[in-house]
Design an enzyme around this catalytic site. Structure first.
Site, PDB file in Angstrom:
ATOM      1  N   ASP A  38       0.868  -0.878   0.107  1.00  0.00           N
ATOM      2  CA  ASP A  38      -0.072   0.014  -0.009  1.00  0.00           C
ATOM      3  C   ASP A  38       0.815   1.239  -0.076  1.00  0.00           C
ATOM      4  OD1 ASP A  38      -3.296   0.756   0.763  1.00  0.00           O
ATOM      5  OD2 ASP A  38      -1.764   2.143   1.067  1.00  0.00           O
ATOM      6  N   ILE A  39       0.368   2.188  -0.817  1.00  0.00           N
ATOM      7  CA  ILE A  39       1.150   3.392  -0.818  1.00  0.00           C
ATOM      8  C   ILE A  39       1.187   4.413   0.343  1.00  0.00           C
ATOM      9  CG2 ILE A  39      -0.549   4.928  -1.773  1.00  0.00           C
ATOM     10  CD1 ILE A  39       1.501   5.712  -4.242  1.00  0.00           C
ATOM     11  N   ASN A  50     -12.651  -2.838   2.827  1.00  0.00           N
ATOM     12  CA  ASN A  50     -13.618  -1.860   3.137  1.00  0.00           C
ATOM     13  C   ASN A  50     -14.479  -1.879   1.976  1.00  0.00           C
ATOM     14  OD1 ASN A  50     -12.062  -0.908   5.138  1.00  0.00           O
ATOM     15  ND2 ASN A  50     -10.754   0.050   3.919  1.00  0.00           N
ATOM     16  N   GLY A  53     -14.661   3.731   4.066  1.00  0.00           N
ATOM     17  CA  GLY A  53     -13.523   3.737   3.769  1.00  0.00           C
ATOM     18  C   GLY A  53     -12.992   3.526   2.433  1.00  0.00           C
ATOM     19  N   GLN A  54     -14.136   2.949   1.496  1.00  0.00           N
ATOM     20  CA  GLN A  54     -13.508   2.377   0.298  1.00  0.00           C
ATOM     21  C   GLN A  54     -13.140   3.765  -0.644  1.00  0.00           C
ATOM     22  OE1 GLN A  54     -16.168  -0.524  -1.694  1.00  0.00           O
ATOM     23  NE2 GLN A  54     -14.482  -1.079  -3.304  1.00  0.00           N
ATOM     24  N   HIS A  74     -10.346  -5.565  -3.547  1.00  0.00           N
ATOM     25  CA  HIS A  74      -8.879  -5.707  -2.441  1.00  0.00           C
ATOM     26  C   HIS A  74      -9.115  -5.970  -1.259  1.00  0.00           C
ATOM     27  CE1 HIS A  74      -9.963  -1.418  -2.503  1.00  0.00           C
ATOM     28  NE2 HIS A  74      -9.311  -1.253  -1.436  1.00  0.00           N
ATOM     29  N   HIS A 106      -7.041  -5.587   2.088  1.00  0.00           N
ATOM     30  CA  HIS A 106      -5.924  -5.071   3.061  1.00  0.00           C
ATOM     31  C   HIS A 106      -5.179  -6.218   3.939  1.00  0.00           C
ATOM     32  CE1 HIS A 106      -6.556  -0.687   2.164  1.00  0.00           C
ATOM     33  NE2 HIS A 106      -8.079  -1.329   2.069  1.00  0.00           N
TER      34      HIS A 106
HETATM   35  P1  AMP Z   1      -9.606   1.492   0.182  1.00  0.00           P
HETATM   36  O1  AMP Z   1      -9.668   3.022   0.880  1.00  0.00           O
HETATM   37  O2  AMP Z   1     -10.009   0.390   1.045  1.00  0.00           O
HETATM   38  O3  AMP Z   1     -10.394   1.491  -0.994  1.00  0.00           O
HETATM   39  O4  AMP Z   1      -8.238   1.011  -0.217  1.00  0.00           O
HETATM   40  C1  AMP Z   1      -7.391   1.611  -1.075  1.00  0.00           C
HETATM   41  C2  AMP Z   1      -5.942   1.750  -0.808  1.00  0.00           C
HETATM   42  O5  AMP Z   1      -5.233   1.946  -2.003  1.00  0.00           O
HETATM   43  C3  AMP Z   1      -5.672   2.865   0.233  1.00  0.00           C
HETATM   44  O6  AMP Z   1      -4.945   2.083   1.506  1.00  0.00           O
HETATM   45  C4  AMP Z   1      -4.500   3.393  -0.539  1.00  0.00           C
HETATM   46  O7  AMP Z   1      -3.428   4.038   0.190  1.00  0.00           O
HETATM   47  C5  AMP Z   1      -4.036   2.647  -1.588  1.00  0.00           C
HETATM   48  N1  AMP Z   1      -3.525   3.176  -2.692  1.00  0.00           N
HETATM   49  C6  AMP Z   1      -3.986   4.225  -3.507  1.00  0.00           C
HETATM   50  N2  AMP Z   1      -3.165   4.198  -4.603  1.00  0.00           N
HETATM   51  C7  AMP Z   1      -2.070   3.481  -4.733  1.00  0.00           C
HETATM   52  C8  AMP Z   1      -1.103   3.093  -5.276  1.00  0.00           C
HETATM   53  N3  AMP Z   1      -0.788   3.686  -6.630  1.00  0.00           N
HETATM   54  N4  AMP Z   1      -0.253   2.032  -5.049  1.00  0.00           N
HETATM   55  C9  AMP Z   1      -0.541   1.287  -3.956  1.00  0.00           C
HETATM   56  N5  AMP Z   1      -1.497   1.562  -3.162  1.00  0.00           N
HETATM   57  C10 AMP Z   1      -2.457   2.767  -3.406  1.00  0.00           C
END
Ligand code: AMP
Ligand code: ZN
Length: 125
Positions: free
Chosen positions: A35-36, A98, A104-105, A111, A113
């Site tokens: 995760d970024i 999420n 929080g999605q 995906h 986590h």
């Molecule tokens: P959610 O908020 O459950 O939809 O999770 C989306 C996740 O994607 C968040 O935790 C972000 O930090 C992560 N995210 C967004 N952009 C990227 C990216 N380019 N590379 C890796 N993770 C990312």
């Protein structure tokens, strides 16, 4: 067609290699990457390569992929050494889907986590 790539989807772009990611594992049907914006020492996302909006849609339209994602979550946790079940702080891990903006999605490509490496409170926030 269920699972078809969506042009405006960030995670479809990661699957296609159009957006860079720190990939830790890949199978025929899944990709796992860091995760970024990590919320724990280990924070990895496991996604199906196919596009499904959320976990429930994935389960309804491609149930085998749910098994693939959860198996990979377990393998990632083992590789990150957060899967130890001795009950101490920082051991064990959490798998979170999420679902919906209120939960929080932010990315509407299913995906998991995988979070661990620190104590995880219950109930979650
Ligand atoms: P959610 O908020 O459950 O939809 O999770 C989306 C996740 O994607 C968040 O935790 C972000 O930090 C992560 N995210 C967004 N952009 C990227 C990216 N380019 N590379 C890796 N993770 C990312
Ligand atoms: Zn997608």
């Amino acid at each position: 067609m269920p699972g078809e790539p969506q042009a405006d989807c960030l995670f479809c772009k990661i699957v296609a290699g159009e957006v860079p990611a720190t990939v830790v594992r890949e199978t025929e049907t899944t990709v796992a990457f860091r995760d970024i914006n990590p919320q724990a020492p280990t924070h990895i996302l496991v996604i199906p390569k196919g596009h499904y909006a959320d976990a429930a849609t994935l389960a309804a339209e491609a149930p085998q992929l749910v098994a693939d994602v959860l198996r990979e979550a377990g393998t990632v946790a083992a590789e990150e050494k957060i899967a130890v079940r001795d009950g101490g702080p920082g051991t064990g891990y959490r798998v979170v889907f999420n679902t919906g903006t209120g939960a929080g999605q932010t990315v509407f490509h299913a995906h998991a986590h995988v979070l661990g490496g620190r104590g995880l409170n219950w109930p979650p926030g």
